[in-house]
Design a protein around this motif. Structure first.
Motif, PDB file in Angstrom:
ATOM      1  N   VAL A  41     -15.289  67.753  65.344  1.00 47.49           N
ATOM      2  CA  VAL A  41     -16.524  67.979  64.829  1.00 47.49           C
ATOM      3  C   VAL A  41     -17.577  67.173  65.662  1.00 47.49           C
ATOM      4  N   ARG A  42     -18.459  68.011  66.136  1.00 45.57           N
ATOM      5  CA  ARG A  42     -19.308  67.562  67.200  1.00 45.57           C
ATOM      6  C   ARG A  42     -20.150  66.462  66.577  1.00 45.57           C
ATOM      7  N   GLY A  43     -20.462  65.427  67.234  1.00 48.48           N
ATOM      8  CA  GLY A  43     -21.489  64.440  67.271  1.00 48.48           C
ATOM      9  C   GLY A  43     -22.931  64.753  67.764  1.00 48.48           C
ATOM     10  N   ASP A  44     -23.023  65.621  68.483  1.00 41.43           N
ATOM     11  CA  ASP A  44     -24.260  65.909  69.314  1.00 41.43           C
ATOM     12  C   ASP A  44     -25.040  66.875  68.081  1.00 41.43           C
ATOM     13  N   ILE A  45     -26.460  66.318  68.283  1.00 41.01           N
ATOM     14  CA  ILE A  45     -27.356  66.853  67.336  1.00 41.01           C
ATOM     15  C   ILE A  45     -28.332  67.650  68.203  1.00 41.01           C
ATOM     16  N   ASN A  46     -28.320  68.988  67.867  1.00 41.11           N
ATOM     17  CA  ASN A  46     -29.158  70.104  68.516  1.00 41.11           C
ATOM     18  C   ASN A  46     -30.550  70.183  67.777  1.00 41.11           C
ATOM     19  N   GLU A 130     -20.692  78.768  72.803  1.00 38.14           N
ATOM     20  CA  GLU A 130     -19.503  78.083  72.709  1.00 38.14           C
ATOM     21  C   GLU A 130     -19.588  76.622  73.218  1.00 38.14           C
ATOM     22  N   ALA A 131     -20.749  76.527  74.148  1.00 32.48           N
ATOM     23  CA  ALA A 131     -21.028  74.904  74.707  1.00 32.48           C
ATOM     24  C   ALA A 131     -21.848  74.292  73.560  1.00 32.48           C
ATOM     25  N   MET A 132     -22.467  74.807  72.817  1.00 35.51           N
ATOM     26  CA  MET A 132     -23.258  74.237  71.588  1.00 35.51           C
ATOM     27  C   MET A 132     -22.270  73.833  70.703  1.00 35.51           C
ATOM     28  N   GLU A 133     -21.398  74.778  70.220  1.00 34.99           N
ATOM     29  CA  GLU A 133     -20.377  74.426  69.048  1.00 34.99           C
ATOM     30  C   GLU A 133     -19.235  73.735  69.399  1.00 34.99           C
ATOM     31  N   GLN A 134     -18.470  74.113  70.438  1.00 34.60           N
ATOM     32  CA  GLN A 134     -17.401  73.348  70.924  1.00 34.60           C
ATOM     33  C   GLN A 134     -17.382  72.260  71.521  1.00 34.60           C
ATOM     34  N   GLY A 135     -18.401  72.019  72.205  1.00 31.83           N
ATOM     35  CA  GLY A 135     -18.647  71.154  73.296  1.00 31.83           C
ATOM     36  C   GLY A 135     -17.874  71.365  74.717  1.00 31.83           C
ATOM     37  N   SER A 136     -17.754  72.707  74.815  1.00 32.43           N
ATOM     38  CA  SER A 136     -16.853  72.891  75.949  1.00 32.43           C
ATOM     39  C   SER A 136     -17.331  74.300  76.675  1.00 32.43           C
ATOM     40  N   VAL A 137     -17.072  74.473  77.870  1.00 36.32           N
ATOM     41  CA  VAL A 137     -17.249  75.968  78.478  1.00 36.32           C
ATOM     42  C   VAL A 137     -15.858  76.444  79.087  1.00 36.32           C
ATOM     43  N   THR A 138     -15.675  77.656  78.647  1.00 36.11           N
ATOM     44  CA  THR A 138     -14.404  78.164  79.315  1.00 36.11           C
ATOM     45  C   THR A 138     -14.785  79.192  80.339  1.00 36.11           C
ATOM     46  N   LEU A 169     -42.966  84.967  56.467  1.00 36.40           N
ATOM     47  CA  LEU A 169     -41.823  85.600  57.234  1.00 36.40           C
ATOM     48  C   LEU A 169     -40.631  84.562  57.281  1.00 36.40           C
ATOM     49  N   ARG A 170     -40.916  83.290  57.137  1.00 39.46           N
ATOM     50  CA  ARG A 170     -39.866  82.323  57.447  1.00 39.46           C
ATOM     51  C   ARG A 170     -38.864  82.433  58.598  1.00 39.46           C
ATOM     52  N   ALA A 171     -37.498  82.859  58.313  1.00 37.96           N
ATOM     53  CA  ALA A 171     -36.621  82.990  59.374  1.00 37.96           C
ATOM     54  C   ALA A 171     -37.153  83.864  60.402  1.00 37.96           C
ATOM     55  N   ALA A 172     -37.764  85.034  60.301  1.00 43.96           N
ATOM     56  CA  ALA A 172     -38.269  86.107  61.015  1.00 43.96           C
ATOM     57  C   ALA A 172     -38.872  85.418  62.202  1.00 43.96           C
ATOM     58  N   ASN A 173     -39.812  84.412  61.979  1.00 44.31           N
ATOM     59  CA  ASN A 173     -40.598  83.705  63.131  1.00 44.31           C
ATOM     60  C   ASN A 173     -39.813  83.246  64.007  1.00 44.31           C
ATOM     61  N   ILE A 174     -38.499  83.020  64.002  1.00 37.77           N
ATOM     62  CA  ILE A 174     -37.734  82.362  64.873  1.00 37.77           C
ATOM     63  C   ILE A 174     -37.140  83.463  65.827  1.00 37.77           C
ATOM     64  N   GLY A 175     -36.758  84.491  65.546  1.00 37.74           N
ATOM     65  CA  GLY A 175     -36.333  85.504  66.567  1.00 37.74           C
ATOM     66  C   GLY A 175     -34.942  85.337  67.160  1.00 37.74           C
ATOM     67  N   LEU A 176     -34.031  84.538  66.635  1.00 33.36           N
ATOM     68  CA  LEU A 176     -32.680  84.260  67.210  1.00 33.36           C
ATOM     69  C   LEU A 176     -31.817  84.589  66.080  1.00 33.36           C
ATOM     70  N   PRO A 177     -30.753  85.188  66.806  1.00 34.91           N
ATOM     71  CA  PRO A 177     -29.532  85.401  65.876  1.00 34.91           C
ATOM     72  C   PRO A 177     -28.971  84.629  65.077  1.00 34.91           C
ATOM     73  N   GLU A 178     -28.292  84.627  63.975  1.00 36.27           N
ATOM     74  CA  GLU A 178     -28.035  83.856  62.897  1.00 36.27           C
ATOM     75  C   GLU A 178     -27.054  82.815  63.518  1.00 36.27           C
ATOM     76  N   LEU A 180     -26.775  81.834  66.519  1.00 40.65           N
ATOM     77  CA  LEU A 180     -27.368  80.770  67.297  1.00 40.65           C
ATOM     78  C   LEU A 180     -28.282  79.855  66.585  1.00 40.65           C
ATOM     79  N   GLN A 181     -28.785  80.325  65.578  1.00 42.34           N
ATOM     80  CA  GLN A 181     -29.547  79.421  64.571  1.00 42.34           C
ATOM     81  C   GLN A 181     -28.777  78.464  64.092  1.00 42.34           C
ATOM     82  N   SER A 182     -27.509  78.797  63.725  1.00 45.20           N
ATOM     83  CA  SER A 182     -26.605  78.037  63.025  1.00 45.20           C
ATOM     84  C   SER A 182     -26.322  76.822  63.991  1.00 45.20           C
ATOM     85  N   ARG A 183     -26.327  76.819  65.195  1.00 43.36           N
ATOM     86  CA  ARG A 183     -25.832  75.768  66.038  1.00 43.36           C
ATOM     87  C   ARG A 183     -27.088  74.761  66.265  1.00 43.36           C
TER      88      ARG A 183
END
Length: 187
Positions: A41-46, A130-138, A169-178, A180-183
């Motif tokens: 479980v990552r400790g990095d805050i994004n 992968e880098a944001m969620e797992q903390g690694s790049v494969t 519009l709330r979330a539509a303002n962001i324009g990112l896929p969910e 990536l938003q979840s990361r």
């Protein structure tokens, strides 16, 4: 009270943005990484700063770059997916294939600031998942198979999709896929 007091030291030349400064302070302090039985479980805050142009987002990023001991900067326009993660290159002298680390790998245990995040192409953003969620790049290319650590916090700044924020519009303002938003822990 303590959080409010300490966050006043974050970019004091930028007026207001108290919640954003508190989020940046918490990101700089970091969370606690936990290793469970089958996963980490990552400790990095994004953090994603989303706001209209000329509201101080870039100034906050520049302040953090000067404050953090290990911080790298990039822009959405000037970055590619491999530039953020890793690439396989050919050595000029020997002709052998080798790995070139990207910003998120070089920023391991540090911070990566990405300005103009909204200008980044969809494919380049996908490389960050992968880098944001797992903390690694494969990497599995050209006969090279490797997993590189990228345990870094991401501080990104973006403009709303339409150039200005539309509250209805709330979330539509962001324009990112969910995905990536979840990361991002805070938007």
């Amino acid at each position: 009270e303590l959080l409010r007091f300490l966050s006043q030291g974050i970019a004091p030349a930028v007026y207001g943005l108290e919640a954003e400064k508190q989020a940046i302070l918490l990101m700089l302090l970091g969370g606690e990484e936990r290793k469970l039985e089958n996963h980490r479980v990552r400790g990095d805050i994004n953090v994603l700063l989303l706001g209209e142009p000329s509201t101080g987002k870039s100034q906050l990023l520049r302040f953090v770059l000067n404050l953090a001991p290990l911080a790298l900067s990039t822009t959405g326009r000037g970055s590619s997916g491999v530039g953020l993660t890793a690439a396989v290159t050919t050595d000029r002298e020997t002709g052998e294939k080798c790995l070139s680390a990207g910003a998120m790998v070089l920023g391991d245990r540090g911070l990566v600031c990405i300005d103009e995040f909204d200008k980044m192409s969809h494919g380049d953003r996908v490389a960050m998942h992968e880098a944001m969620e797992q903390g690694s790049v494969t990497i599995a290319k050209a006969g090279i198979h490797a997993s590189l650590n990228s345990r870094c916090s991401v501080l990104a700044a973006a403009n709303p999709v339409y150039g200005f924020y539309v509250p209805e519009l709330r979330a539509a303002n962001i324009g990112l896929p969910e995905s990536l938003q979840s990361r991002f822990d805070l938007i």
